[in-house]
Design a protein around this motif. Structure first.
Motif, mmCIF file in Angstrom:
data_model
loop_
_atom_site.group_PDB
_atom_site.id
_atom_site.type_symbol
_atom_site.label_atom_id
_atom_site.label_comp_id
_atom_site.label_asym_id
_atom_site.label_seq_id
_atom_site.Cartn_x
_atom_site.Cartn_y
_atom_site.Cartn_z
ATOM 1 N N SER A 236 -2.909 5.728 -0.212
ATOM 2 C CA SER A 236 -4.047 4.829 -0.034
ATOM 3 C C SER A 236 -4.356 4.643 1.446
ATOM 4 C CB SER A 236 -3.785 3.482 -0.710
ATOM 5 O OG SER A 236 -2.699 2.828 -0.091
ATOM 6 N N ASP A 237 -3.342 4.641 2.318
ATOM 7 C CA ASP A 237 -3.582 4.575 3.768
ATOM 8 C C ASP A 237 -4.366 5.800 4.230
ATOM 9 O OD1 ASP A 237 -2.235 2.199 3.958
ATOM 10 O OD2 ASP A 237 -0.351 3.099 4.666
ATOM 11 N N GLU A 238 -4.001 6.939 3.736
ATOM 12 C CA GLU A 238 -4.691 8.175 4.115
ATOM 13 C C GLU A 238 -6.130 8.165 3.606
ATOM 14 O OE1 GLU A 238 -4.238 12.841 3.079
ATOM 15 O OE2 GLU A 238 -2.387 11.792 3.638
ATOM 16 N N GLU B 26 -7.956 5.496 3.150
ATOM 17 C CA GLU B 26 -8.692 4.548 3.982
ATOM 18 C C GLU B 26 -9.081 5.177 5.321
ATOM 19 O OE1 GLU B 26 -10.724 1.356 5.196
ATOM 20 O OE2 GLU B 26 -9.935 1.702 3.186
ATOM 21 N N VAL B 27 -8.191 5.972 5.903
ATOM 22 C CA VAL B 27 -8.492 6.658 7.176
ATOM 23 C C VAL B 27 -9.640 7.632 6.974
ATOM 24 C CG1 VAL B 27 -7.578 8.287 8.875
ATOM 25 C CG2 VAL B 27 -6.185 6.358 8.129
ATOM 26 N N PRO C 10 1.377 5.362 0.841
ATOM 27 C CA PRO C 10 0.920 6.262 1.907
ATOM 28 C C PRO C 10 -0.384 6.980 1.550
ATOM 29 C CG PRO C 10 3.267 6.599 1.500
ATOM 30 C CD PRO C 10 2.758 5.643 0.456
ATOM 31 N N MET D 183 0.833 -1.198 0.000
ATOM 32 C CA MET D 183 0.000 0.000 0.000
ATOM 33 C C MET D 183 0.864 1.243 0.000
ATOM 34 S SD MET D 183 -3.092 -0.196 2.590
ATOM 35 C CE MET D 183 -4.528 -1.031 2.220
#
Length: 152
Positions: free
Chosen positions: A5-7, A9-10, A3, A1
């Motif tokens: 895509s992590d943001e 998702e959050v 960074p 993933m």
């Protein structure tokens, strides 16, 4: 993933839980008994933490006693007297407020205002202001000696 895509998702989780209620609602907690105060009595503030134990066995005064309850309130000492102003300072304050006050009263009462009267009122205001600023004394006191340390 990545960074990014992590943001993303959050943010999706935040948006999805937007309308949910919080689990620990302050309104659901019971009111503490120590906060309950009988009618007509002021709450006593909690003292700061100290090494001394608190005495919680004090007697409550009854309402029929004629005692004055001001003994537990702080009464400040009388203020020191104002310093006496010298003649120049009193004249400067009078000129500072007197010039505009005269112009205001003359305008409200529709008194004739010749140009020399307006000039005198404005000059007295400016002169009073300058005299007070010059006499302010921002410098160190005269008795501080040659090494007075840091002057702010």
């Amino acid at each position: 993933m990545t960074p990014q895509s992590d943001e993303d998702e959050v943010w999706r989780q935040i948006v999805a839980s937007f309308n949910e209620t919080a689990g620990d609602d302050p309104a659901d907690r019971p009111w503490p008994d120590r906060e309950n105060v009988p009618d007509g009595q002021e709450p006593t503030p909690e003292p700061e933490e100290s090494d001394e134990p608190r005495d919680e066995t004090r007697e409550e005064p009854s309402g029929d006693e004629g005692e004055d309850h001001d003994h537990d309130h702080y009464i400040p000492p009388p203020p020191p007297p104002l310093p006496k102003a010298d003649l120049v300072t009193r004249v400067a304050w009078t000129a500072l407020f007197g010039g505009p006050a005269y112009l205001l009263l003359a305008a409200m009462l529709k008194l004739p205002m010749d140009p020399w009267i307006v000039f005198t009122a404005v000059a007295s205001f400016i002169g009073g202001f300058v005299a007070l600023v010059v006499r302010m004394g921002d410098g160190p006191p005269n008795d501080s000696g040659w090494d007075d340390g840091a002057v702010i």
